[in-house]
Design a protein around this motif. Structure first.
Motif, PDB file in Angstrom:
ATOM      1  N   TRP A 174       0.865  -1.182   0.000  1.00  0.00           N
ATOM      2  CA  TRP A 174       0.000   0.000   0.000  1.00  0.00           C
ATOM      3  C   TRP A 174       0.905   1.238   0.000  1.00  0.00           C
ATOM      4  O   TRP A 174       0.793   2.115   0.856  1.00  0.00           O
TER       5      TRP A 174
ATOM      6  N   GLU B 112       0.460   3.567   3.316  1.00  0.00           N
ATOM      7  CA  GLU B 112      -0.808   3.506   4.039  1.00  0.00           C
ATOM      8  C   GLU B 112      -0.778   2.298   4.975  1.00  0.00           C
ATOM      9  O   GLU B 112      -0.489   1.178   4.558  1.00  0.00           O
ATOM     10  N   ARG B 113      -1.060   2.560   6.245  1.00  0.00           N
ATOM     11  CA  ARG B 113      -1.036   1.507   7.271  1.00  0.00           C
ATOM     12  C   ARG B 113       0.333   0.823   7.350  1.00  0.00           C
ATOM     13  O   ARG B 113       0.420  -0.367   7.658  1.00  0.00           O
TER      14      ARG B 113
ATOM     15  N   ASN C 221      -5.404   2.484  -3.032  1.00  0.00           N
ATOM     16  CA  ASN C 221      -5.907   3.856  -3.205  1.00  0.00           C
ATOM     17  C   ASN C 221      -4.930   4.500  -4.180  1.00  0.00           C
ATOM     18  O   ASN C 221      -3.982   5.169  -3.793  1.00  0.00           O
TER      19      ASN C 221
ATOM     20  N   LYS D  99      -9.191  -1.313  -6.628  1.00  0.00           N
ATOM     21  CA  LYS D  99     -10.162  -0.970  -5.592  1.00  0.00           C
ATOM     22  C   LYS D  99     -11.129   0.014  -6.248  1.00  0.00           C
ATOM     23  O   LYS D  99     -10.739   1.130  -6.591  1.00  0.00           O
TER      24      LYS D  99
ATOM     25  N   GLU E 257     -14.806   3.152  -0.433  1.00  0.00           N
ATOM     26  CA  GLU E 257     -14.206   4.227   0.355  1.00  0.00           C
ATOM     27  C   GLU E 257     -13.807   5.417  -0.513  1.00  0.00           C
ATOM     28  O   GLU E 257     -12.711   5.952  -0.392  1.00  0.00           O
TER      29      GLU E 257
ATOM     30  N   PHE F 156     -13.927  -5.420  -1.364  1.00  0.00           N
ATOM     31  CA  PHE F 156     -14.048  -4.637  -0.125  1.00  0.00           C
ATOM     32  C   PHE F 156     -14.904  -3.395  -0.380  1.00  0.00           C
ATOM     33  O   PHE F 156     -14.399  -2.324  -0.691  1.00  0.00           O
TER      34      PHE F 156
ATOM     35  N   LYS G 153     -11.383  -9.954   1.394  1.00  0.00           N
ATOM     36  CA  LYS G 153     -10.672  -9.964   2.675  1.00  0.00           C
ATOM     37  C   LYS G 153     -11.064 -11.197   3.492  1.00  0.00           C
ATOM     38  O   LYS G 153     -12.153 -11.742   3.317  1.00  0.00           O
TER      39      LYS G 153
ATOM     40  N   ASP H  10     -13.112  -5.950   8.397  1.00  0.00           N
ATOM     41  CA  ASP H  10     -11.858  -5.326   7.973  1.00  0.00           C
ATOM     42  C   ASP H  10     -10.656  -5.711   8.824  1.00  0.00           C
ATOM     43  O   ASP H  10     -10.268  -4.954   9.704  1.00  0.00           O
ATOM     44  N   PHE H  11     -10.020  -6.836   8.556  1.00  0.00           N
ATOM     45  CA  PHE H  11      -8.730  -7.161   9.167  1.00  0.00           C
ATOM     46  C   PHE H  11      -8.698  -7.004  10.688  1.00  0.00           C
ATOM     47  O   PHE H  11      -7.723  -6.501  11.267  1.00  0.00           O
TER      48      PHE H  11
ATOM     49  N   GLU I 197      -2.518  -3.178  11.160  1.00  0.00           N
ATOM     50  CA  GLU I 197      -3.320  -1.958  11.324  1.00  0.00           C
ATOM     51  C   GLU I 197      -4.159  -1.984  12.595  1.00  0.00           C
ATOM     52  O   GLU I 197      -4.226  -0.993  13.318  1.00  0.00           O
ATOM     53  N   TYR I 198      -4.839  -3.077  12.818  1.00  0.00           N
ATOM     54  CA  TYR I 198      -5.757  -3.165  13.965  1.00  0.00           C
ATOM     55  C   TYR I 198      -5.182  -4.032  15.084  1.00  0.00           C
ATOM     56  O   TYR I 198      -5.904  -4.418  15.989  1.00  0.00           O
TER      57      TYR I 198
ATOM     58  N   HIS J 270      -6.622   3.925  14.111  1.00  0.00           N
ATOM     59  CA  HIS J 270      -6.941   2.574  14.596  1.00  0.00           C
ATOM     60  C   HIS J 270      -5.967   2.052  15.642  1.00  0.00           C
ATOM     61  O   HIS J 270      -5.735   0.851  15.731  1.00  0.00           O
TER      62      HIS J 270
HETATM   63  O1  GCW Z   1      -8.593  -1.351   6.404  1.00  0.00           O
HETATM   64  C1  GCW Z   1      -9.006  -0.278   5.642  1.00  0.00           C
HETATM   65  C2  GCW Z   1      -7.914   0.695   5.862  1.00  0.00           C
HETATM   66  C3  GCW Z   1      -7.659   1.587   4.683  1.00  0.00           C
HETATM   67  C4  GCW Z   1      -7.528   0.732   3.439  1.00  0.00           C
HETATM   68  C5  GCW Z   1      -8.835  -0.031   3.252  1.00  0.00           C
HETATM   69  C6  GCW Z   1      -8.780  -0.975   2.083  1.00  0.00           C
HETATM   70  C7  GCW Z   1      -6.204   0.999   1.495  1.00  0.00           C
HETATM   71  O2  GCW Z   1      -8.178   1.421   7.011  1.00  0.00           O
HETATM   72  O3  GCW Z   1      -6.476   2.286   4.952  1.00  0.00           O
HETATM   73  O4  GCW Z   1      -7.216   1.480   2.305  1.00  0.00           O
HETATM   74  O5  GCW Z   1      -9.092  -0.816   4.366  1.00  0.00           O
HETATM   75  O6  GCW Z   1      -8.513  -2.152   2.320  1.00  0.00           O
HETATM   76  O7  GCW Z   1      -8.999  -0.575   0.969  1.00  0.00           O
END
Ligand code: GCW
Length: 665
Positions: A153, A161-162, A204, A281, A285, A320, A353, A358-359, A386-387, A510
């Protein structure tokens, strides 16, 4: 080195007795062929054996006096007469065998391709690193999934990202003129665990990556990765035809748009003949997508798939998606994509996923697994945490992925692992000296590769291999580190989101607890949306009386998870809204059980600290100190999670703390 740069490829010297016995078996090697992959194989063997055993095998020019014979039947027809099970190795696998050949015992490392041979060399080196005998070597391996990909990412400005491990590895500014040698070490690490593709940039996505100057940079990276069997992929922005192509629309049914993607694909393949394809993607979002033009996800994916098809490229289309209008975010992807089953081209993979939200530290498997019989489905997991406490919290994710891959789907024998055809992992890699932001996070990169190669491996075996390769073969170290790793993920679940709770992290980043947050512009981002705590109870009712998300699961799974009697405690509050006073299997009330789990999470980290401290002096001081400090942070933050969560939920239910709970320190 004690900074972690070498990852699990440390090749530390073996004890003298072992050195001597390996040395006898590996004095000389014959390599058939001289491709980039064969050179890589030769150099890796010499580097590894040289360092571990004290003498690198001498490369010999004839078979007659080689201890080790390395090649493909195409380059070395003599291999054909040995009866090796090369059929079972497929295009990327290998055979390792000790065999009598012309009166001498030799070790053969064979594959159907030079990349297969390279993977065989890494498998051989792993055996030496972990002290296994080679005398009766007899192994054949082939990967279970054809696509085993890292998803970076990484943004073009080198933020990730993350990402919690420094900047992006890709030094776009200096590429293609300067090709950082680190890319080679990155490729080696991937090759050693069988990862065979890398999506270089963030989902993204900036459209700029598809402009000619960037494609030249990408081609330079692809050139480094190629000999190691790692193909290059890119994330593509759906509106790239507008952003960089001068078109007025990105409508997938518009012939000009279709032409633009075809010519873009053609120009990429001119530069990168083995380009893997695009990850996309879309309508997720805020990212653009086909629905902006009234078209479906299948229309969008297929249009780009058609542009790649003449070159053998793949589109990985992400599932997603969710919107604040849905009854339940967990339902979104299934509701959207299930009706599209059978509508995707054969070179599209729907990338789903592991869980429906979300993860999170724990989720039930995603209901699309096993329910898209006419679609190729891949699983996306997050290697970066991330989480799960970013880089400082120790959480071995092999256990999480094993749990998902092993989950039963519809019939008692079907497993998620059997329902997918690709595995993608969101990378945790950056410019930190240790690559992943912490020493223990290297294990997650390692475990991802090993499971993508063979999803039936046990996470305990993977932890054991990794620990020996990374921390050495000292028994006390292995016997301490492996149990720490194996309990670490459950510890995180316990101190963050026990009993099926989910998505209670603080907003945006997060990190840390935020179960009280209730004022975000999107309702489906608020933690209160997920836990639904009231004075009477807590949990998200996803049964028929609630959102009925449970109906998206098949047969026995649906049946069990719908029922309070059958649903496992670990998914209880994911599927049910339960009174605080309800007695659980433990005999405790829900409230008492929840508090106990928060306490258990903290205790587990405290024990991990104590266990690690017992290794003082058995591990180099530099790595020992960093892990020690990180575990201390983890304990402090486990308490933060526990105390904040309990105080918040108590403010809602008004119940006294159960006896035995340790008050906040
Ligand atoms: O987990 C969320 C994250 C975003 C991420 C999104 C995704 C790349 O917070 O940062 O964006 O998922 O998987 O698209």
């Amino acid at each position: 080195r004690s900074d972690g740069y070498d990852l699990w490829l440390r090749y530390d010297p073996l004890p003298p007795a072992e050195r001597a016995s390996y040395r006898l078996l590996l004095r000389s090697a014959f390599f058939a062929g001289d491709s980039g992959s064969m050179q890589a194989a030769r150099e890796e063997l010499q580097r590894g054996v040289g360092a571990m055993v004290g003498a690198a095998p001498i490369a010999v020019a004839s078979l007659g006096n080689a201890d080790l014979i390395v090649g493909t039947p195409a380059a070395l027809p003599a291999l054909k007469s040995l009866g090796l099970p090369l059929n079972a190795a497929g295009p990327e696998g290998f055979v390792l065998r000790r065999i009598a050949w012309k009166g001498r015992d030799v070790i053969v490392v064979a594959g159907n391709s030079d990349v297969g041979v390279l993977r065989g060399i890494f498998a051989l080196l792993r055996r030496i690193q972990t002290g296994q005998p080679l005398e009766s070597l007899n192994v054949v391996e082939a990967p279970r999934y054809a696509l085993r990909l890292l998803n970076h990412w990484d943004n073009l400005d080198r933020t990730v990202e993350r990402g919690y491990a420094g900047q992006s590895l890709w030094d776009w500014h200096k590429l293609p003129g300067w090709v950082d040698p680190r890319y080679t070490d990155y490729a080696r690490a991937n090759a050693s665990v069988g990862i065979n593709g890398a999506v270089l940039n963030n989902v993204n996505a900036s459209a700029e990556i598809l402009t000619p100057p960037y494609l030249e940079k990408v081609a330079a990276i692809a050139g480094v990765l190629r000999p190691w069997g790692v193909r290059t992929y890119l994330s593509a922005r759906f509106t790239a035809p507008i952003a960089i192509g001068g078109l007025k629309t990105a409508d997938p049914l518009d012939p000009q748009v279709q032409r633009w993607w075809r010519s873009k694909a053609d120009s990429i393949y001119r530069l990168i003949p083995d380009f893997g394809g695009f990850l996309i993607k879309a309508n997720s979002e805020g990212q653009p997508g086909p629905q902006d033009y009234g078209r479906s996800h299948a229309d969008g994916a297929n249009m780009i798939a058609d542009a790649l098809a003449p070159h053998g490229g793949t589109v990985m289309w992400r599932a997603f998606i969710y919107s604040p209008e849905e009854v339940d975010r967990a339902r979104s992807a299934y509701d959207e994509f299930k009706p599209l089953d059978g509508k995707f081209r054969s070179n599209v993979i729907l990338q789903v996923k592991n869980g429906p939200i979300d993860f999170q530290p724990r989720e039930p498997f995603h209901p699309l697994f096993g329910q898209m019989p006419a679609t190729r489905v891949g699983m996306e997991v997050q290697i970066t945490k991330e989480y799960l406490g970013f880089a400082t919290h120790l959480a071995f994710l092999g256990a999480l992925w094993e749990e998902v891959l092993d989950s039963r789907t519809a019939t008692p024998r079907a497993r998620v692992a059997g329902e997918i055809s690709a595995l993608a992992g969101v990378a945790n890699i950056g410019t930190d000296r240790n690559w992943t932001g912490s020493h223990f996070d290297q294990a997650n990169w390692y475990a991802f590769g090993r499971l993508a190669w063979n999803p039936t491996l046990r996470s305990s075996d993977i932890a054991q291999e990794w620990s020996r390769m990374t921390w050495g073969n000292d028994r006390q170290v292995t016997e301490t580190v492996v149990p720490m790793m194996l309990r670490s993920r459950d510890a995180v679940v316990d101190y963050m989101t026990p009993l099926g709770l989910t998505h209670l992290m603080a907003t945006g980043h997060h990190y840390g607890p935020g179960p009280w947050v209730d004022d975000l512009e999107r309702r489906d981002w608020n933690p209160t949306y997920y836990h639904r705590a009231t004075r009477d109870g807590i949990g998200f009712d996803r049964t028929a009386g609630g959102s009925n998300a449970v109906s998206q699961y098949a047969g026995a799974v649906q049946h069990c998870w719908s029922s309070l009697e059958c649903v496992p405690d670990r998914y209880l509050l994911w599927f049910h809204h339960v009174p605080w006073t309800k007695r659980l299997r433990s005999g405790r009330t829900l409230w008492a059980d929840m508090v106990k789990r928060y306490d258990d999470g903290v205790s587990a980290v405290r024990e991990m600290r104590r266990d690690w401290a017992s290794l003082n002096g058995r591990i180099d001081a530099e790595r020992y100190r960093e892990v020690t400090a990180f575990l201390k942070i983890q304990e402090q933050e486990a308490k933060w999670w526990r105390d904040a969560s309990i105080a918040y939920f108590q403010s809602i239910n008004g119940l006294p703390l159960p006896p035995g709970h340790a008050p906040p320190e």
